[in-house]
Enzyme design. Structure first.
Site, PDB file in Angstrom:
ATOM      1  N   HIS A   1       0.922  -1.245   0.178  1.00 42.46           N
ATOM      2  CA  HIS A   1      -0.018  -0.093   0.214  1.00 42.46           C
ATOM      3  C   HIS A   1       0.671   1.165  -0.078  1.00 42.46           C
ATOM      4  CE1 HIS A   1       0.804   0.608   4.415  1.00 42.46           C
ATOM      5  NE2 HIS A   1       1.053  -0.287   4.670  1.00 42.46           N
ATOM      6  N   ASN A   2       0.617   2.418  -0.878  1.00 38.25           N
ATOM      7  CA  ASN A   2       1.132   3.994  -0.598  1.00 38.25           C
ATOM      8  C   ASN A   2       2.217   4.108  -1.353  1.00 38.25           C
ATOM      9  OD1 ASN A   2      -1.093   3.489   1.545  1.00 38.25           O
ATOM     10  ND2 ASN A   2      -0.945   5.999   0.273  1.00 38.25           N
TER      11      ASN A   2
END
Length: 350
Positions: free
Chosen positions: A238-239
């Site tokens: 994620h991210n």
């Protein structure tokens, strides 16, 4: 398909040597090319086999020796030119267009012209798919997904809610884009899941390998920028941001909120910890474990990572460690058996 050698030279903007009217019917490797094929040669090793080559024509560098015989097309980059010809002779076009009767498309989904939706594929609500796309069988597209033009998605791929995909993207079989990231809050001995309400963005001209997993962001986006290429079995958490024209080789794993720069190479099985920055044009060696940020242009290897030149020295020493340990033990025994240096000098003059 059949093209003349003159037409091929025009397509590649190359310099023709030989018969412009010679028909070319296919492309093949240097050793397997037949009398109707065109092939390519890029190095001196091909010169040793030149007389055995049966190809109708050969793509060669512009600076190749003038005395080479046969039909030639001189180009700046023969391998790149050959790749272009592969696409000319083997265009990737859907065998059909439209929605297969065994597919499901939400009533409000928008499907562009000349796009093919294969059997057992599911298109969610509010999703938009561009023109000339090819979605093979058993593809699942979630809600509010945006897919650009000329995208090909192979079987058993899942593109989950709110994902944004650009133009000319290829996603190989079995990949999952937009699954929840691995994030939990601890309370005593229990773990509580952190909701992931962001999305994944994949820019133009990206190719994602088979069985990749690309997690949606907690907030904001996980971002795969233009021209990125990933091998099979790559995990992007994620991210994460992966910069333009970066290569991620098989079994690379990137932890959350890490930024990978432009034109980076992460070799096979490299692992990158979270919240780091891997600088532009750096190279991370195979099976490296990256625990701190890497400077732009650096070449690192090992676990934990170290300059590649140092890692090479370490690798040369490792096989010698048993012998070095044995010699060290022998030296220690000799030192303990010999009389102290002071006794050897005789009585003190004090």
């Amino acid at each position: 398909m059949k093209l003349t050698l003159g037409q091929i030279a025009d397509i590649l903007q190359g310099d023709l040597q030989g018969d412009a009217n010679r028909d070319i019917e296919g492309v093949a490797g240097f050793e397997s090319a037949g009398p109707a094929d065109i092939t390519f040669a890029v190095s001196a090793k091909y010169l040793k086999q030149w007389d055995r080559c049966q190809a109708a024509a050969v793509l060669v560098p512009r600076q190749a020796p003038e005395q080479l015989s046969g039909n030639l097309v001189r180009v700046d980059n023969p391998q790149l030119a050959f790749n272009r010809l592969i696409r000319v002779f083997h265009p990737r076009k859907p065998a059909w267009s439209g929605v297969h009767p065994m597919a499901f498309v939400a009533p409000d989904a928008l499907i562009g012209a000349d796009t093919a939706i294969g059997p057992f594929t599911v298109i969610g609500a509010g999703t938009t798919i561009g023109e000339r796309c090819m979605l093979h069988a058993h593809v699942v597209i979630g809600d509010r997904v945006t897919i650009g033009d000329d995208v090909e998605i192979f079987p058993n791929v899942s593109i989950l809610d709110d994902t944004r995909i650009g133009n000319r993207v290829v996603i190989q079989a079995g990949t999952v884009v937009g699954s929840d990231g691995f994030g939990y809050v601890r309370e005593g001995d229990a773990y509580h899941k952190i909701p992931h309400v962001g999305h994944v963005q994949i820019d133009d001209d990206v190719e994602i390998g088979a069985c990749n997993t690309i997690d949606r962001a907690t907030f904001g986006k996980t971002w795969i920028q233009k021209g990125v290429r990933t091998d099979n079995l790559v995990h992007i958490a994620h991210n994460v941001t992966v910069g333009e024209n970066t290569l991620l080789v098989a079994q690379v794993g990137i932890s959350g909120s890490t930024t990978i720069g432009r034109n980076v190479i992460l070799a096979g099985q490299a692992g990158v910890s979270g919240h780091l920055t891997i600088g532009d044009r750096s190279i991370v060696g195979p099976q490296a474990g990256i625990a701190q940020s890497v400077e732009p242009g650096a070449i690192v290897s090992g676990s934990p990572e170290m300059p590649h030149s140092q890692w090479l020295r370490v690798q040369r020493i490792l096989p010698k460690l048993p012998e070095l340990a044995k010699r060290l033990s022998q030296l220690e025994k000799r030192l303990s058996a010999d009389p102290p240096a002071a006794d050897m000098l005789g009585p003190s003059s004090d």
